[in-house]
Design a protein around this motif. Structure first.
Motif, PDB file in Angstrom:
ATOM      1  N   SER A  46       0.810  -1.222   0.000  1.00 63.43           N
ATOM      2  CA  SER A  46       0.000   0.000   0.000  1.00 63.43           C
ATOM      3  C   SER A  46       0.840   1.268   0.000  1.00 63.43           C
ATOM      4  O   SER A  46       0.323   2.348  -0.262  1.00 63.43           O
ATOM      5  CB  SER A  46      -0.946   0.006   1.201  1.00 63.43           C
ATOM      6  OG  SER A  46      -0.200  -0.015   2.403  1.00 63.43           O
ATOM      7  N   LEU A  47       2.137   1.151   0.271  1.00 62.00           N
ATOM      8  CA  LEU A  47       3.012   2.324   0.280  1.00 62.00           C
ATOM      9  C   LEU A  47       3.807   2.491  -1.007  1.00 62.00           C
ATOM     10  O   LEU A  47       4.576   3.430  -1.133  1.00 62.00           O
ATOM     11  CB  LEU A  47       3.983   2.252   1.468  1.00 62.00           C
ATOM     12  CG  LEU A  47       3.373   2.301   2.856  1.00 62.00           C
ATOM     13  CD1 LEU A  47       4.471   2.219   3.908  1.00 62.00           C
ATOM     14  CD2 LEU A  47       2.551   3.553   3.058  1.00 62.00           C
ATOM     15  N   GLN A  48       3.615   1.585  -1.946  1.00 61.49           N
ATOM     16  CA  GLN A  48       4.381   1.654  -3.184  1.00 61.49           C
ATOM     17  C   GLN A  48       3.850   2.768  -4.080  1.00 61.49           C
ATOM     18  O   GLN A  48       2.657   2.805  -4.378  1.00 61.49           O
ATOM     19  CB  GLN A  48       4.343   0.319  -3.930  1.00 61.49           C
ATOM     20  CG  GLN A  48       4.942  -0.825  -3.141  1.00 61.49           C
ATOM     21  CD  GLN A  48       6.338  -0.517  -2.631  1.00 61.49           C
ATOM     22  OE1 GLN A  48       7.221  -0.150  -3.386  1.00 61.49           O
ATOM     23  NE2 GLN A  48       6.534  -0.651  -1.337  1.00 61.49           N
ATOM     24  N   PRO A  49       4.710   3.694  -4.493  1.00 58.52           N
ATOM     25  CA  PRO A  49       4.270   4.809  -5.337  1.00 58.52           C
ATOM     26  C   PRO A  49       3.616   4.345  -6.630  1.00 58.52           C
ATOM     27  O   PRO A  49       2.660   4.957  -7.096  1.00 58.52           O
ATOM     28  CB  PRO A  49       5.563   5.576  -5.630  1.00 58.52           C
ATOM     29  CG  PRO A  49       6.502   5.204  -4.536  1.00 58.52           C
ATOM     30  CD  PRO A  49       6.122   3.800  -4.142  1.00 58.52           C
ATOM     31  N   ASP A  50       4.083   3.262  -7.207  1.00 60.57           N
ATOM     32  CA  ASP A  50       3.520   2.753  -8.458  1.00 60.57           C
ATOM     33  C   ASP A  50       2.176   2.067  -8.240  1.00 60.57           C
ATOM     34  O   ASP A  50       1.482   1.755  -9.189  1.00 60.57           O
ATOM     35  CB  ASP A  50       4.483   1.751  -9.105  1.00 60.57           C
ATOM     36  CG  ASP A  50       5.826   2.392  -9.417  1.00 60.57           C
ATOM     37  OD1 ASP A  50       5.860   3.623  -9.595  1.00 60.57           O
ATOM     38  OD2 ASP A  50       6.827   1.667  -9.468  1.00 60.57           O
ATOM     39  N   ASN A  51       1.823   1.826  -6.986  1.00 57.60           N
ATOM     40  CA  ASN A  51       0.613   1.095  -6.645  1.00 57.60           C
ATOM     41  C   ASN A  51      -0.560   2.037  -6.366  1.00 57.60           C
ATOM     42  O   ASN A  51      -1.638   1.576  -6.045  1.00 57.60           O
ATOM     43  CB  ASN A  51       0.894   0.227  -5.413  1.00 57.60           C
ATOM     44  CG  ASN A  51      -0.106  -0.876  -5.235  1.00 57.60           C
ATOM     45  OD1 ASN A  51      -0.772  -1.272  -6.167  1.00 57.60           O
ATOM     46  ND2 ASN A  51      -0.236  -1.351  -4.021  1.00 57.60           N
ATOM     47  N   SER A  52      -0.364   3.341  -6.503  1.00 62.70           N
ATOM     48  CA  SER A  52      -1.408   4.291  -6.114  1.00 62.70           C
ATOM     49  C   SER A  52      -2.669   4.129  -6.949  1.00 62.70           C
ATOM     50  O   SER A  52      -3.776   4.235  -6.428  1.00 62.70           O
ATOM     51  CB  SER A  52      -0.896   5.725  -6.198  1.00 62.70           C
ATOM     52  OG  SER A  52      -0.485   6.036  -7.515  1.00 62.70           O
ATOM     53  N   ASP A  53      -2.547   3.853  -8.241  1.00 63.48           N
ATOM     54  CA  ASP A  53      -3.730   3.665  -9.079  1.00 63.48           C
ATOM     55  C   ASP A  53      -4.548   2.472  -8.605  1.00 63.48           C
ATOM     56  O   ASP A  53      -5.777   2.535  -8.561  1.00 63.48           O
ATOM     57  CB  ASP A  53      -3.344   3.480 -10.551  1.00 63.48           C
ATOM     58  CG  ASP A  53      -2.856   4.766 -11.189  1.00 63.48           C
ATOM     59  OD1 ASP A  53      -3.148   5.850 -10.652  1.00 63.48           O
ATOM     60  OD2 ASP A  53      -2.179   4.679 -12.237  1.00 63.48           O
ATOM     61  N   ALA A  54      -3.875   1.403  -8.239  1.00 62.48           N
ATOM     62  CA  ALA A  54      -4.574   0.210  -7.763  1.00 62.48           C
ATOM     63  C   ALA A  54      -5.287   0.497  -6.450  1.00 62.48           C
ATOM     64  O   ALA A  54      -6.422   0.058  -6.236  1.00 62.48           O
ATOM     65  CB  ALA A  54      -3.596  -0.954  -7.593  1.00 62.48           C
ATOM     66  N   VAL A  55      -4.641   1.241  -5.575  1.00 66.70           N
ATOM     67  CA  VAL A  55      -5.246   1.586  -4.286  1.00 66.70           C
ATOM     68  C   VAL A  55      -6.475   2.455  -4.510  1.00 66.70           C
ATOM     69  O   VAL A  55      -7.524   2.241  -3.893  1.00 66.70           O
ATOM     70  CB  VAL A  55      -4.220   2.294  -3.364  1.00 66.70           C
ATOM     71  CG1 VAL A  55      -4.890   2.846  -2.122  1.00 66.70           C
ATOM     72  CG2 VAL A  55      -3.094   1.344  -2.988  1.00 66.70           C
TER      73      VAL A  55
END
Length: 110
Positions: A46-55
């Motif tokens: 949940s802290l991954q910058p590339d994961n923001s769209d998924a979150v």
């Protein structure tokens, strides 16, 4: 008096760093890069910058489900019965509250 002492101490500390050649200035771009690197290194999904769209997509999905649950009709007679049996409200108070709730729900969904 204490404020002046603390201020003088901070100035002295700054002078010591200057004399030792330690840069105490913050570079915003470098700081941002360091933060991104630390987030990636953490390995927490949940802290991954590339994961923001998924979150964000996951959050929108949850909000949509919540909205759909709210929009479903509720058996008003069952609600009234439950309120009368489980509260100190009179039947008249319960009727009024359910009527207000129903109006607000309709307004919210329109």
């Amino acid at each position: 008096m204490i404020g002046k002492g603390a201020s003088g101490l901070a100035d002295a500390g700054g002078n010591v760093f200057d004399k030792l050649g330690i840069d105490t200035q913050l570079d915003n771009k470098q700081l941002q890069g360091d933060v991104v690197a630390a987030l990636k290194k953490s390995g927490i999904p949940s802290l991954q910058p590339d994961n923001s769209d998924a979150v964000i997509k996951e959050l929108i999905g949850k909000l949509k489900k919540h909205g759909e649950a709210i929009s479903q009709d509720i058996d008003q007679d069952a609600l009234k019965k439950s309120l009368v049996e489980n509260t100190d409200m009179t039947r008249q108070q319960v009727d009024q509250i359910v009527k207000i709730w129903s109006r607000r729900k309709i307004k919210l969904l329109s």
